[in-house]
Design a protein around this motif. Structure first.
Motif, mmCIF file in Angstrom:
data_model
loop_
_atom_site.group_PDB
_atom_site.id
_atom_site.type_symbol
_atom_site.label_atom_id
_atom_site.label_comp_id
_atom_site.label_asym_id
_atom_site.label_seq_id
_atom_site.Cartn_x
_atom_site.Cartn_y
_atom_site.Cartn_z
ATOM 1 N N LEU A 1 71.949 -29.810 -4.479
ATOM 2 C CA LEU A 1 70.551 -29.516 -5.020
ATOM 3 C C LEU A 1 70.531 -27.900 -5.527
ATOM 4 N N ASP A 2 71.467 -27.196 -5.302
ATOM 5 C CA ASP A 2 71.505 -25.500 -5.461
ATOM 6 C C ASP A 2 70.407 -25.047 -5.104
ATOM 7 N N LEU A 3 69.846 -25.223 -3.966
ATOM 8 C CA LEU A 3 68.630 -24.890 -3.320
ATOM 9 C C LEU A 3 68.326 -23.360 -3.499
ATOM 10 N N GLY A 4 67.481 -22.678 -4.217
ATOM 11 C CA GLY A 4 67.010 -21.232 -4.270
ATOM 12 C C GLY A 4 67.848 -20.529 -4.724
ATOM 13 N N VAL A 5 68.941 -20.794 -5.734
ATOM 14 C CA VAL A 5 70.025 -20.149 -6.210
ATOM 15 C C VAL A 5 69.431 -19.300 -7.515
ATOM 16 N N ASP A 6 68.605 -19.980 -8.471
ATOM 17 C CA ASP A 6 68.340 -19.142 -9.412
ATOM 18 C C ASP A 6 67.391 -17.909 -9.244
ATOM 19 N N GLY A 7 66.398 -18.034 -8.338
ATOM 20 C CA GLY A 7 65.623 -16.919 -7.661
ATOM 21 C C GLY A 7 66.455 -16.168 -7.083
ATOM 22 N N GLY A 8 67.278 -16.634 -6.091
ATOM 23 C CA GLY A 8 68.233 -15.678 -5.325
ATOM 24 C C GLY A 8 69.123 -14.781 -5.983
ATOM 25 N N ARG A 9 69.254 -14.960 -7.081
ATOM 26 C CA ARG A 9 70.170 -14.089 -7.874
ATOM 27 C C ARG A 9 69.494 -13.059 -8.320
ATOM 28 N N ARG B 1 70.687 -11.031 -17.400
ATOM 29 C CA ARG B 1 70.399 -12.587 -17.166
ATOM 30 C C ARG B 1 69.291 -12.572 -15.974
ATOM 31 N N TRP B 2 69.649 -12.141 -14.728
ATOM 32 C CA TRP B 2 68.939 -12.213 -13.659
ATOM 33 C C TRP B 2 68.401 -10.764 -13.297
ATOM 34 N N ARG B 3 67.280 -10.356 -13.986
ATOM 35 C CA ARG B 3 66.675 -9.151 -13.877
ATOM 36 C C ARG B 3 66.235 -8.991 -12.058
ATOM 37 N N ARG B 4 66.525 -7.795 -11.504
ATOM 38 C CA ARG B 4 66.190 -7.576 -10.210
ATOM 39 C C ARG B 4 64.512 -7.663 -9.935
#
Length: 251
Positions: free
Chosen positions: A90-98, A239-242
């Protein structure tokens, strides 16, 4: 060529985040992850209170689990791990975690899809239950890989029921994989549910039974995470701003 830029980390430390499972189920998942350790790759376990171990999983439970997994990613970074992987496709939390940590956060399904692309062209996916297919299709679509997953099948059991129905699940999983190869021309099998494989079924054994590569969601992301960390590669801050909100808050 500088020492700090070119020297690979040894060993690389990768954290594996496991949610809230009954103790026996937790130990199964822990053992499956630790089996991928090596002299070059150290794997540690971090527990988090959220879990998809429920009957009738929906996107609501997936969304609710994300904050706990993001907190676990922060814990992994604070404990000195070089990369982190959440349990499950389910790739849980990955997008936010980055956007929160500076170590690689590797999504199991994303890792499986890219690894499978080196092994074949037509992927067949095996999930727990038919009701999960739309949810997992949406995850595959997010990565732009929907055209490569040409067929889906289910082993017929909801996640909490798999261990108690091991024999039937094994038969259904292997037969489903064979049908994906025979009827849909699949040349790689994706075990889209880590409890089926590699937690309960050995992927090497399944591969011998069905005759094509089997890519699963524990070994693939753990070893990919180790490779990226060892090469000092990090997620793009374009891509994934802090996240400023997480910088201000205590872990």
């Amino acid at each position: 060529m500088t020492e700090t830029r070119r020297r690979l980390r040894h060993p690389v430390r990768v954290a594996f985040v496991i949610g809230d499972y009954p103790e026996e189920e937790f130990r199964r998942r822990e053992a499956a992850a630790l089996a991928y350790a090596s002299p070059e790759v150290e794997i540690g376990i971090i527990r988090t209170p959220a879990s998809p171990f429920v009957h009738g999983l929906t996107p609501a439970e997936v969304q609710l689990a994300a904050p706990a997994f993001i907190a676990a990613f922060r814990q992994a970074e604070l404990e000195g791990y070089d990369a982190v992987v959440p349990l499950g496709t389910l790739d849980l939390g990955v997008d936010g975690g980055r956007s929160v940590v500076d170590i690689p956060v590797i999504a199991p399904t994303e890792a499986m899809l890219h690894m499978a692309s080196f092994l074949g062209d037509r992927f067949g996916a095996l999930v727990y239950h038919d009701d999960l297919i739309p949810l997992l299709q949406a995850i595959v679509r997010r990565y732009g890989m929907e055209r490569k997953v040409v067929a889906w099948r289910a082993s017929g059991f909801d996640l909490p029921d798999l261990s108690a129905n091991l024999a039937a699940m094994t038969e259904n999983f292997v037969e489903g994989a064979r049908r994906l190869v025979r009827d849909s021309g699949c040349d790689v099998i994706l075990a889209m549910g880590v409890t089926q494989c590699p937690v309960l079924l050995d992927p090497a054994w399944v591969e011998r039974e069905v005759g094509v590569p089997v890519v699963e969601g524990i070994g693939a992301p753990l070893r990919l995470a180790a490779m990226l960390a060892g090469l000092h590669l990090r997620h793009s801050r374009v891509r994934w701003r802090r996240s400023r909100a997480f910088e201000r808050s205590a872990p």
